[in-house]
Motif scaffolding. Structure first.
Motif, PDB file in Angstrom:
ATOM      1  N   ARG A  59       0.815  -1.218   0.000  1.00  0.00           N
ATOM      2  CA  ARG A  59       0.000   0.000   0.000  1.00  0.00           C
ATOM      3  C   ARG A  59       0.848   1.267   0.000  1.00  0.00           C
ATOM      4  O   ARG A  59       1.973   1.283   0.493  1.00  0.00           O
ATOM      5  CB  ARG A  59      -0.895   0.035   1.246  1.00  0.00           C
ATOM      6  N   ASN A  60       0.236   2.338  -0.522  1.00  0.00           N
ATOM      7  CA  ASN A  60       0.812   3.660  -0.349  1.00  0.00           C
ATOM      8  C   ASN A  60       0.838   4.035   1.126  1.00  0.00           C
ATOM      9  O   ASN A  60      -0.037   3.634   1.910  1.00  0.00           O
ATOM     10  CB  ASN A  60      -0.021   4.718  -1.076  1.00  0.00           C
ATOM     11  N   ASP A  61       1.830   4.819   1.508  1.00  0.00           N
ATOM     12  CA  ASP A  61       1.745   5.482   2.801  1.00  0.00           C
ATOM     13  C   ASP A  61       0.550   6.423   2.800  1.00  0.00           C
ATOM     14  O   ASP A  61       0.206   7.021   1.770  1.00  0.00           O
ATOM     15  CB  ASP A  61       3.017   6.284   3.075  1.00  0.00           C
ATOM     16  N   VAL A  62      -0.068   6.567   3.954  1.00  0.00           N
ATOM     17  CA  VAL A  62      -1.239   7.433   4.101  1.00  0.00           C
ATOM     18  C   VAL A  62      -0.917   8.525   5.102  1.00  0.00           C
ATOM     19  O   VAL A  62      -0.391   8.252   6.188  1.00  0.00           O
ATOM     20  CB  VAL A  62      -2.471   6.629   4.568  1.00  0.00           C
ATOM     21  N   ALA A  63      -1.214   9.755   4.741  1.00  0.00           N
ATOM     22  CA  ALA A  63      -0.918  10.884   5.618  1.00  0.00           C
ATOM     23  C   ALA A  63      -1.764  10.818   6.884  1.00  0.00           C
ATOM     24  O   ALA A  63      -2.920  10.370   6.879  1.00  0.00           O
ATOM     25  CB  ALA A  63      -1.173  12.191   4.886  1.00  0.00           C
ATOM     26  N   SER A  64      -1.187  11.277   7.981  1.00  0.00           N
ATOM     27  CA  SER A  64      -1.893  11.319   9.254  1.00  0.00           C
ATOM     28  C   SER A  64      -3.140  12.189   9.136  1.00  0.00           C
ATOM     29  O   SER A  64      -3.117  13.267   8.536  1.00  0.00           O
ATOM     30  CB  SER A  64      -0.974  11.893  10.338  1.00  0.00           C
ATOM     31  N   ALA A  65      -4.238  11.707   9.694  1.00  0.00           N
ATOM     32  CA  ALA A  65      -5.459  12.500   9.778  1.00  0.00           C
ATOM     33  C   ALA A  65      -5.500  13.332  11.057  1.00  0.00           C
ATOM     34  O   ALA A  65      -6.441  14.092  11.273  1.00  0.00           O
ATOM     35  CB  ALA A  65      -6.678  11.581   9.719  1.00  0.00           C
ATOM     36  N   ARG A  66      -4.462  13.189  11.878  1.00  0.00           N
ATOM     37  CA  ARG A  66      -4.445  13.851  13.186  1.00  0.00           C
ATOM     38  C   ARG A  66      -3.400  14.959  13.273  1.00  0.00           C
ATOM     39  O   ARG A  66      -3.635  15.972  13.932  1.00  0.00           O
ATOM     40  CB  ARG A  66      -4.163  12.790  14.261  1.00  0.00           C
ATOM     41  N   PHE A  67      -2.234  14.784  12.608  1.00  0.00           N
ATOM     42  CA  PHE A  67      -1.115  15.693  12.836  1.00  0.00           C
ATOM     43  C   PHE A  67      -0.602  16.315  11.539  1.00  0.00           C
ATOM     44  O   PHE A  67      -0.474  15.641  10.522  1.00  0.00           O
ATOM     45  CB  PHE A  67       0.056  14.950  13.485  1.00  0.00           C
ATOM     46  N   ASN A  68      -0.273  17.604  11.611  1.00  0.00           N
ATOM     47  CA  ASN A  68       0.634  18.253  10.682  1.00  0.00           C
ATOM     48  C   ASN A  68       1.905  18.565  11.456  1.00  0.00           C
ATOM     49  O   ASN A  68       1.845  19.025  12.601  1.00  0.00           O
ATOM     50  CB  ASN A  68       0.047  19.547  10.122  1.00  0.00           C
ATOM     51  N   VAL A  69       3.063  18.325  10.834  1.00  0.00           N
ATOM     52  CA  VAL A  69       4.331  18.496  11.540  1.00  0.00           C
ATOM     53  C   VAL A  69       5.235  19.421  10.735  1.00  0.00           C
ATOM     54  O   VAL A  69       5.350  19.298   9.515  1.00  0.00           O
ATOM     55  CB  VAL A  69       5.031  17.132  11.750  1.00  0.00           C
ATOM     56  N   LYS A  70       5.861  20.360  11.457  1.00  0.00           N
ATOM     57  CA  LYS A  70       6.920  21.182  10.881  1.00  0.00           C
ATOM     58  C   LYS A  70       8.182  21.015  11.715  1.00  0.00           C
ATOM     59  O   LYS A  70       8.117  20.979  12.945  1.00  0.00           O
ATOM     60  CB  LYS A  70       6.525  22.653  10.855  1.00  0.00           C
ATOM     61  N   VAL A  71       9.294  20.938  11.011  1.00  0.00           N
ATOM     62  CA  VAL A  71      10.607  20.869  11.658  1.00  0.00           C
ATOM     63  C   VAL A  71      11.403  22.066  11.173  1.00  0.00           C
ATOM     64  O   VAL A  71      11.661  22.194   9.972  1.00  0.00           O
ATOM     65  CB  VAL A  71      11.330  19.557  11.311  1.00  0.00           C
ATOM     66  N   ALA A  72      11.736  22.960  12.085  1.00  0.00           N
ATOM     67  CA  ALA A  72      12.429  24.204  11.713  1.00  0.00           C
ATOM     68  C   ALA A  72      11.690  24.888  10.570  1.00  0.00           C
ATOM     69  O   ALA A  72      12.297  25.329   9.587  1.00  0.00           O
ATOM     70  CB  ALA A  72      13.885  23.932  11.368  1.00  0.00           C
ATOM     71  N   ASP A  73      10.373  24.920  10.695  1.00  0.00           N
ATOM     72  CA  ASP A  73       9.474  25.585   9.745  1.00  0.00           C
ATOM     73  C   ASP A  73       9.407  24.884   8.392  1.00  0.00           C
ATOM     74  O   ASP A  73       8.934  25.457   7.407  1.00  0.00           O
ATOM     75  CB  ASP A  73       9.883  27.053   9.546  1.00  0.00           C
ATOM     76  N   THR A  74       9.854  23.647   8.323  1.00  0.00           N
ATOM     77  CA  THR A  74       9.773  22.848   7.102  1.00  0.00           C
ATOM     78  C   THR A  74       8.752  21.734   7.298  1.00  0.00           C
ATOM     79  O   THR A  74       8.796  21.011   8.293  1.00  0.00           O
ATOM     80  CB  THR A  74      11.141  22.228   6.766  1.00  0.00           C
ATOM     81  N   VAL A  76       7.019  18.279   7.249  1.00  0.00           N
ATOM     82  CA  VAL A  76       7.474  16.892   7.271  1.00  0.00           C
ATOM     83  C   VAL A  76       6.241  15.995   7.323  1.00  0.00           C
ATOM     84  O   VAL A  76       5.307  16.261   8.094  1.00  0.00           O
ATOM     85  CB  VAL A  76       8.391  16.625   8.484  1.00  0.00           C
ATOM     86  N   ALA A  77       6.216  14.959   6.526  1.00  0.00           N
ATOM     87  CA  ALA A  77       5.058  14.067   6.488  1.00  0.00           C
ATOM     88  C   ALA A  77       4.953  13.249   7.765  1.00  0.00           C
ATOM     89  O   ALA A  77       5.934  12.652   8.212  1.00  0.00           O
ATOM     90  CB  ALA A  77       5.145  13.138   5.282  1.00  0.00           C
ATOM     91  N   ALA A  78       3.763  13.215   8.346  1.00  0.00           N
ATOM     92  CA  ALA A  78       3.436  12.260   9.411  1.00  0.00           C
ATOM     93  C   ALA A  78       2.600  11.160   8.775  1.00  0.00           C
ATOM     94  O   ALA A  78       1.593  11.437   8.114  1.00  0.00           O
ATOM     95  CB  ALA A  78       2.675  12.943  10.544  1.00  0.00           C
ATOM     96  N   ILE A  79       3.015   9.927   8.943  1.00  0.00           N
ATOM     97  CA  ILE A  79       2.407   8.778   8.268  1.00  0.00           C
ATOM     98  C   ILE A  79       1.605   7.957   9.264  1.00  0.00           C
ATOM     99  O   ILE A  79       2.042   7.691  10.390  1.00  0.00           O
ATOM    100  CB  ILE A  79       3.490   7.894   7.615  1.00  0.00           C
ATOM    101  N   ARG A  80       0.415   7.541   8.848  1.00  0.00           N
ATOM    102  CA  ARG A  80      -0.438   6.685   9.686  1.00  0.00           C
ATOM    103  C   ARG A  80       0.163   5.284   9.790  1.00  0.00           C
ATOM    104  O   ARG A  80       0.441   4.659   8.760  1.00  0.00           O
ATOM    105  CB  ARG A  80      -1.844   6.564   9.083  1.00  0.00           C
ATOM    106  N   TYR A  81       0.339   4.808  11.001  1.00  0.00           N
ATOM    107  CA  TYR A  81       0.697   3.405  11.227  1.00  0.00           C
ATOM    108  C   TYR A  81      -0.577   2.698  11.684  1.00  0.00           C
ATOM    109  O   TYR A  81      -0.795   2.454  12.859  1.00  0.00           O
ATOM    110  CB  TYR A  81       1.844   3.306  12.233  1.00  0.00           C
TER     111      TYR A  81
END
Length: 670
Positions: A59-74, A76-81
């Motif tokens: 399967r494709n990775d699926v983006a988190s439905a709960r979190f958006n993440v930034k690292v140093a204002d960049t 970053v994808a959060a992936i559903r496990y």
């Protein structure tokens, strides 16, 4: 018509745009001059190396439905496990992976959905006091700097315990890798490098997989095996096996699943053989792509130059997804990584080894009675093995394990299996010598660290006999076919079960800069099942000695028995020798008994040295307790319980009178 589960061919445009943003290009974030390298989510191609679509569990990775993440204002994808649809083993965690040139980048976590942020706990909590967490006025985001002490963290919104995780409120794992040195990447066209993707494509063209349902996969035959683990040999006749559809459930020996036309298991073995027999080759390069196989299997590799061998190097590109197939049958042994009877092998790179543990568990309903023990990464009877930056997810059982392994280095390794089925230890260095972990994060559902679990595969098939004592061992042909096939399968796939940890003790094992998350079980568990199987030297004992933990952090759920435990089941054994040193470590556990050393009082030999220094038990314990006995030199200093340093002896839970403790050093003031 043959039933085949085919992956959906459409990929949402928005998701593809998101992947384009996270293509792996390095971004320099201002104003802190921190370089952030987001890892791209995995997207499965329309067709595989064999020319057909992949099975739907790829399967494709699926983006988190709960979190958006930034690292140093960049971003970053959060992936559903999330394995609720492929094994129904829970959705407890989402994972954000990235690489930076900073140990302390600023992290911003924004929550999606209706639930706002009411509280935040970040593990290890000793590095993330509440005053360092900044919740926005609208309660939609939290900002903090990652702690310099550890490049991994677990963020819990509106909770604080692994048991608080749920599908609607998963927790978030952050992994901050160092930036890779691009000069160390193998060059695909270099004379010492074999490009596995090109090799596998050509191999499948020349050796296409043509299996069909109903075709004979193996003829009838017989196996002789020490089925009851006591040396007595029994012969089991089994029937012919046939191929069955790939998606069939509970495919038992002697039958086998049809392989996907994209299966590169045989191609891998052929590639290793080419490297072995070609003087200039020494590196297997696995570039970006999707690989369906029976795991990275390296068996009987002689890398010792002094004995005519050649060291082997394996490198996986960060965009390589190596995914386990459904096993050829329930009884086969197919961990995500399997290194056995090998030496001088180095595996590097940040590709993802996906063990498909939840799905295989659901499809075959496997258990210790009918399948060999198999985990994420299994290092068995091997020496001089090194892993660098290796990612494993969804292990079938233990995330990382060693058995009679010597001179092993595990550097910045990951075992990401935050699911609900059993036997998902974090680090289970069952046996071996000179094993060092330099950086690890594990997510599981059993002990965060364990050792001394000798012969973990020994219940297949003896448990079947114990549950069915009417099995005819005199005339084995009188038994039903299902029984005969189970015992025969053990002789085919699990014949060496009593040899896994037969040769030696567990000695000089070191764990540094590590974190383990578990919904249940223990923080550190040393011992258990020590004498299952007689050592080769006819000694009556298995030495367990020389364990060293520095900056190790265990997060055990509130239903766990989590603690520091030395435990032996055989009362006649004399295993507790050497020393145990635990320094600068923290424990999130609901257990009131924070240490049981040893857990039983049946040992006849003292532990020479136990040092517990700067330990931090994060949760308050109303009535703490501890057991210490049979120790020559015991040192306890800088003990913290509930986040506070314990200065008074009577608040520590340590008995006033210690049994068989010769010398006790401490820094209590009374």
């Amino acid at each position: 018509m043959k039933k085949v589960m085919i992956r959906k061919k459409t990929v949402s445009i928005m998701w593809m745009m998101f992947v384009f943003i996270l293509t792996g290009q390095t971004i320099c974030a201002k104003p802190k001059n921190i370089t952030v390298h987001p890892y791209a989510p995995f997207v499965i191609p329309e067709t595989g190396l064999g020319g057909e679509a992949y099975p739907s569990h790829v399967r494709n990775d699926v983006a988190s439905a709960r979190f958006n993440v930034k690292v140093a204002d960049t971003k970053v994808a959060a992936i559903r496990y999330d394995n609720t649809g492929f094994g129904n083993q829970g959705h407890n965690m989402d994972v954000a992976r990235f690489a930076t040139n900073s140990r302390t980048p600023e992290i911003e976590v924004n929550v999606k959905g209706e639930n706002e942020i009411n509280s935040v706990t970040i593990h290890p909590v000793r590095f993330y006091p509440q005053e360092k967490l900044k919740i926005s006025p609208d309660k939609r985001s939290v900002t903090f700097e990652m702690a310099k002490e550890l490049p991994y963290a677990i963020v819990i919104i509106n909770g604080n315990d692994p048991q608080d995780a749920s599908t609607s409120n998963p927790q978030l794992t952050l992994i901050n890798d160092p930036l890779e040195d691009l000069t160390e990447h193998p060059l695909p066209k270099a004379p010492n490098v074999l490009d596995f993707k090109k090799f596998a494509e050509n191999y499948l063209k020349e050796n296409p997989i043509t299996e069909t349902s109903g075709q004979v996969c193996r003829p009838a035959g017989s196996v002789t095996d020490a089925s009851l683990n006591d040396g007595r040999m029994f012969t089991w006749n089994y029937e012919k096996g046939v191929f069955v559809p790939y998606t069939d459930r509970i495919v038992a020996f002697p039958n086998m699943r049809e392989r996907s036309r994209n299966d590169v298991s045989d191609a891998l073995q052929a590639a290793l053989e080419v490297i072995k027999n070609t003087p200039e080759l020494n590196t297997l390069y696995i570039p970006a792509g999707t690989y369906l196989w029976s795991g990275l299997r390296i068996i009987n590799w002689n890398g010792d130059r002094k004995n005519g061998g050649k060291p082997l190097f394996v490198y996986t590109d960060e965009n390589a997804l190596m995914i386990n197939r459904l096993k050829e049958c329930r009884e086969s042994n197919e961990p995500a990584i399997y290194i056995a009877n090998s030496s001088y092998v180095t595996i590097s790179g940040r590709g993802m080894h996906d063990g498909q543990g939840c799905f295989t568990f659901a499809m075959d309903r496997k258990d210790a009675r009918n399948t060999p023990h198999q985990g994420g990464a299994v290092i068995k009877k091997s020496s001089h093995i090194t892993f660098n930056d290796t990612y494993i997810r969804d292990s079938q059982q233990w995330n990382w394990e060693t058995h009679d392994a010597t001179d092993i280095e595990l550097n910045n390794i990951k075992g990401l299996s935050p699911y609900n089925h059993g036997w998902i230890d974090g680090l289970n260095l069952s046996s071996g010598k000179n094993i060092t972990v330099n950086g690890s994060i594990t997510l599981g559902n059993d002990d965060t660290f364990a050792t001394g679990h000798y012969n973990p595969s020994n219940e297949f098939p003896i448990r079947t006999y114990r549950e069915n004592p009417s099995i005819n061992l005199i005339n084995t042909d009188d038994n039903p076919a299902e029984i005969r096939n189970t015992f025969a399968a053990a002789g085919v796939y699990n014949k060496d079960r009593m040899e896994w940890s037969r040769d030696g003790a567990s000695e000089n094992i070191r764990v540094n800069n590590a974190i383990g998350w578990t919904r249940t079980a223990h923080c550190i568990r040393i011992g258990g099942n020590v004498l299952v199987g007689k050592p080769q030297n006819n000694s009556s004992e298995k030495n367990i000695k020389g364990y060293y933990f520095d900056n190790f952090h265990s997060i055990a759920g509130r239903k766990a028995g989590g603690n520091i435990r030395i435990q032996f089941y055989d009362k006649t054994d004399l295993p507790a020798k050497g020393e145990l040193v635990i320094k600068n470590c923290s424990f999130w556990t609901a257990s009131k008994a924070w240490a049981l050393i040893p857990a039983s009082k049946d040992n006849h030999t003292s532990i020479r040295k136990v040092v517990l220094q700067n330990l931090y038990f994060a949760k308050p314990i109303t009535e703490p307790s501890a057991i210490f006995s049979d120790i020559e030199e015991l040192t306890i200093k800088q003990l913290h319980i509930g986040g506070r340093k314990i200065d008074q002896y009577d608040l520590s839970g340590i008995p006033q009178k210690l049994e068989n403790v010769t010398h006790f050093k401490n820094d209590f003031k009374d």
